[in-house]
Design an enzyme around this catalytic site. Structure first.
Site, short mmCIF file in Angstrom:
data_model
loop_
_atom_site.label_atom_id
_atom_site.label_comp_id
_atom_site.label_asym_id
_atom_site.label_seq_id
_atom_site.Cartn_x
_atom_site.Cartn_y
_atom_site.Cartn_z
N ASP A 102 -0.79 -0.16 -5.18
CA ASP A 102 -1.89 0.46 -4.45
C ASP A 102 -3.18 0.15 -5.18
OD1 ASP A 102 -1.98 2.68 -2.06
OD2 ASP A 102 -3.72 2.85 -3.40
N CYS A 151 0.88 -1.19 0.00
CA CYS A 151 0.00 0.00 0.00
C CYS A 151 0.90 1.22 0.00
CB CYS A 151 -0.92 -0.01 1.21
SG CYS A 151 -1.91 -1.51 1.37
N GLY A 202 3.81 7.55 -1.66
CA GLY A 202 5.15 7.27 -2.17
C GLY A 202 6.29 7.68 -1.27
N CYS A 249 -1.41 3.50 11.42
CA CYS A 249 -1.43 4.79 12.11
C CYS A 249 -2.62 4.83 13.06
CB CYS A 249 -1.48 5.94 11.11
SG CYS A 249 -2.85 5.85 9.94
#
Length: 649
Positions: free
Chosen positions: A410, A386, A390, A511
Site C-alpha cells: 500500500d 492496494c 487487510g 467500489c
C-alpha cells in the site's frame, strides 16, 4: 429453634364468610309450601329460592285482600289482627303456585344485597301463567316490587330521562347523518372554489403538469429562507416518473422530454441531496425506475457482515458462540461459506472475545467477491497491490491455508498499521507488508502468479457509508481516478508471470459504479497489454456494459460483473478478471508509459502529471538545441587537433 409443625395436630378453624349462613327461613317456609314443579326450569340458587317463596306468600295474601305482616301474619282491612288466626293455611294453595319467571338484566342498576353481603344485579319479570293471568311481584313485606316504587325520587327522574333519551336517539341519529352529508358537500364545494394556485396538482390520479418558470423561481426563493417541503417534491417526482414512462400518451403539449428530465433532476437533487453532476452520471447508467431504487437504497445502511477466519475456527462454532452472547445472525448466502450477517446484537460486535481472538473479521459482503474471483491456490505467490486495511489479504491467506507467500502493498504508510494489526490478530503468517507506489512495482518485484488490484476510486458505490460523496465529487475527480486506475492496472498486468503453471490472473475491482472507472479502464487495458477477459466464477451480478452512450467497448466485457445496493443488498462494486497470455508488451506501446488515451474526453486536470512521452519529446528538442549551439566549438577543437597532429609526427 422453634416448634416442629405436625400436620396431624392442626386445629380446625371456624367456617368462613360464605359458610356462615343462617338456614332458618327457607327451612321453615319449606314446611308450608308445596314442592316446586321441575318442568325444565333453571335451578335457582338458595337466595333465589328464598325470595321466590316470599313472593308466593305475598301474592297469596294480596289475592285475599289482606296485607301480610312480617312473619306471614295477616291483617284485616281495618288493620287489626284477628285473634287465634294461624300464621299460614293451605286454602290458598292455588295462588301459591309459583309463576314462571325469566331472569333478564335490568335497564337500571337495580342492585340487591344478599344475606351474605353479595351483590346481585338482576331483575325478574313474571310471565303469564297457563291461565293467562299475570301476577305482580311483592317484596318480603308484602309491598309491590315495581321498579318505580323501590327507586328513590332522584333515581326515578334519572330513569325517566334515560327513557326520553332512548326515544330521541333515533331522531338524533338521522339528524346527524343529514348534518354530516351537508358538511361533506360544503367541503367539496370549498375545494372546487379554491384558486388553482393553492391547489396542488400532485395527485396521482390527476394528470401531471409541469410547473411554470414563475412557480419554480418562487420555490427557489423559498428554499433559501425555509427548507423545502419534501412531501410535495416526492409527489412531483412520482408524477413526473409516470409521465416519462409513457411519455407519448401522458405528456403535456408544448413541452419536450428534456424539460421533464430537467425538472426530475432538479427535484431529485433537492429530495436526495445530490449534486447535479452526479445525478447526470446516474441517469446515464440506470433507467429511471431503477434510478429511484438506487437512490433510495443509498439512504439505508447495508447489513453488518462478518467473515469467519477458518484458520482458527469454523463458521458453525463461531455462530453458536455469538448466539450465546446475544447476537442475532444468519448465514450470508449460498454463495459464501464463511460469511455471516448480523441483524442485532446485545454486545459490541467489534469487541467480543471472539473478535479479539481473531475468529472473525468485520468485512462487507462485496469485499468477499474479488477474492473469490481471484481463487488463490496453495503455495502461490500473490500480490495485493492496494491492501489496506487487510480484509482481502487475510481472506487470501485463509484460502491458501497460510502457505505460499502474499505481498501486501500500500502506498499509504499510515494505513499499513491497521493491516499489520489485523494480520497478527487473525493469525496470518505467510504475508509480507511493503510500502511502495504500485505504479512502479514492476521495477521492484515481479513474477507473481496472481495479482489483486482494489484500485482507489470515487466511492460512488458506497454512498450509504460516506454520504459526502453526494456533493463533493465532480468531473475532475472522476478523471483523476480513472487516470490513476489505468496506470495501476498496467502495472498489475506487468507484475504477473504469464508462464505461471497455476496462475497468470489479474482481478481488477472498484467500489464505484461509473463507467469511466470500470469498463473504460478495462477496455484500455485490453488494448495496451496481451490479456483477455475470463469469467469471474461468480454466478450472480449484472453484466458489464459493452456500449455506453457513444462509446463501444470490447464484447468480452460481458464477462465482467456489476453489483448494486438496490439489487443485491451490498455495496456497489465492479469486478473484472484478466488472463495474461504473453509477457511481451505490444510493439506500439513498448516505449510508452501508462497514460490516458488521446481519444479520451476532457483533458486531464493540471494536478495529474502529463504523459511522459511528451516530456521525452521536449527533452529531445532541448538536447538538439544544445548540440547545435555546441557544434561551432567542436569544429574549432577538431581543426586545432588536426593542425597539431602533423607537428607531433
Amino acid at each position: 429453634m422453634g416448634r416442629k409443625l405436625d400436620p396431624t395436630r392442626k386445629e380446625k378453624r371456624g367456617p368462613g364468610r360464605k359458610a356462615r349462613k343462617q338456614r332458618g327461613a327457607e327451612v321453615e317456609l319449606a314446611r308450608f309450601l308445596p314442592p316446586e314443579p321441575q318442568t325444565g326450569r333453571k335451578k335457582l340458587s338458595s337466595h333465589g329460592r328464598k325470595r321466590a317463596a316470599k313472593r308466593r306468600l305475598g301474592a297469596g295474601s294480596a289475592a285475599a285482600g289482606k296485607r301480610p305482616l312480617r312473619g306471614g301474619v295477616e291483617r284485616e282491612p281495618g288493620g287489626q289482627v284477628p285473634r287465634g288466626q294461624p300464621g299460614f293455611s293451605d286454602g290458598n294453595s292455588k295462588w301459591l303456585t309459583p309463576a314462571r319467571a325469566k331472569k333478564i338484566p335490568s335497564k337500571g342498576n337495580n342492585v340487591e344485597l344478599s344475606s351474605d353481603g353479595e351483590v346481585e344485579e338482576e331483575r325478574w319479570e313474571m310471565e303469564e301463567d297457563e291461565d293467562g293471568s299475570s301476577e305482580e311481584m311483592v317484596d318480603d313485606y308484602g309491598a309491590s316490587s315495581s321498579e318505580e316504587e323501590e327507586l328513590l325520587p332522584i333515581e326515578k327522574a334519572a330513569l325517566k330521562q334515560k327513557r326520553d333519551r332512548e326515544d330521541v336517539s333515533e331522531d338524533d341519529s338521522e339528524e346527524e347523518e343529514e348534518v354530516a352529508d351537508e358538511a361533506n358537500r360544503r367541503k367539496k364545494g370549498q375545494k372546487e372554489e379554491e384558486s388553482p394556485d393553492l391547489q396542488l396538482n400532485l395527485d396521482i390520479d390527476e394528470q401531471f403538469k409541469l410547473p411554470t418558470n414563475e412557480q419554480i423561481e418562487k420555490e427557489d426563493i423559498l428554499f433559501i429562507s425555509e427548507p423545502p417541503d419534501l412531501h410535495i417534491i416526492h409527489q412531483r417526482i412520482k408524477g413526473n416518473m409516470e409521465v416519462l414512462q409513457d411519455f407519448g400518451a401522458k405528456r403535456e403539449e408544448g413541452h419536450t422530454r428534456q424539460e421533464y428530465l430537467a425538472l426530475l433532476r432538479r427535484d431529485m437533487a433537492a429530495y436526495y441531496s445530490y449534486s447535479d453532476f452526479l445525478l447526470r452520471k446516474f441517469m446515464d447508467i440506470f433507467p429511471l425506475p431503477e434510478l429511484i431504487n438506487f437512490l433510495e437504497a443509498n439512504e439505508v445502511p447495508r447489513p453488518v457482515t462478518i467473515r469467519t477466519n477458518t484458520l482458527k475456527t469454523r463458521r458453525r462454532d463461531l455462530a453458536q458462540a455469538l448466539i450465546n452472547r446475544g447476537v442475532n445472525l444468519d448465514p450470508l448466502g449460498k454463495w459464501s461459506k464463511t460469511g455471516l450477517v448480523i441483524y442485532d446484537s446485545s454486545v459490541p460486535i467489534g469487541a467480543t472475545p471472539e473478535y479479539l481472538a481473531g475468529h472473525y473479521m468485520l468485512q462487507g459482503a462485496s469485499s468477499l467477491l474479488p477474492v473469490m474471483a481471484l481463487a488463490p491456490q496453495e503455495n502461490e505467490r500473490i500480490l495485493d497491490m492496494c491492501c489496506a486495511p487487510g480484509g482481502k489479504t487475510s481472506y487470501i491467506a485463509q484460502l491458501m491455508k497460510n502457505t505460499g507467500i502474499i505481498l501486501a502493498n500500500d502506498i499509504n504508510a499510515e494505513r499499513l498499521h491497521s493491516v499489520v494489526g489485523n494480520l497478527h490478530r487473525l493469525g496470518v503468517t505467510n504475508a509480507v507488508v511493503s510500502n511502495c507506489d504500485g505504479r512502479q512495482f514492476p521495477k521492484v518485484l515481479g513474477g507473481f502468479d496472481r495479482v489483486l488490484l482494489d484500485a482507489p476510486c470515487s466511492g460512488t458505490g458506497v454512498i450509504s457509508k460516506d454520504p459526502a460523496v453526494k456533493t463533493n465529487k465532480d468531473e475532475k475527480d472522476i478523471l483523476r481516478c480513472a487516470h490513476l486506475q489505468k496506470e495501476l492496472i498496467l502495472s498489475a498486468i506487468d507484475s504477473v508471470n504469464a508462464a505461471s503453471e497455476t496462475g497468470g490472473y489479474i482481478v481488477y475491482c472498484t467500489c464505484s459504479v461509473t463507467v469511466e472507472e470500470n469498463e473504460w479502464v478495462v477496455d484500455y487495458a485490453l488494448k495496451k497489454r496481451n490479456v483477455r477477459l475470463v469469467a469471474t466464477g461468480l454466478d450472480f451480478g449484472k453484466e458489464g456494459f459493452t456500449r455506453f452512450k457513444d462509446r463501444r467497448f470490447h464484447p468480452s466485457l460481458k464477462s465482467t460483473r456489476r453489483f448494486y445496493p438496490h439489487t443485491h443488498n451490498m455495496d456497489g462494486f465492479f469486478i473484472a478478471k484478466f488472463k495474461k497470455f504473453s509477457n511481451a508488451i505490444p510493439q506500439a506501446q513498448k516505449d510508452e508509459e501508462p497514460a490516458v488515451e488521446a481519444a479520451s474526453p476532457p483533458a486531464v486536470p493540471d494536478t495529474v502529471a502529463e504523459p511522459q512521452p511528451k516530456k521525452k519529446k521536449l527533452e529531445g528538442s532541448k538536447a538538439d538545441g544544445e548540440q547545435k549551439r555546441a557544434q561551432p566549438a567542436l569544429k574549432k577543437r577538431h581543426s586545432l587537433q588536426a593542425h597539431k597532429r602533423p607537428l607531433k609526427a
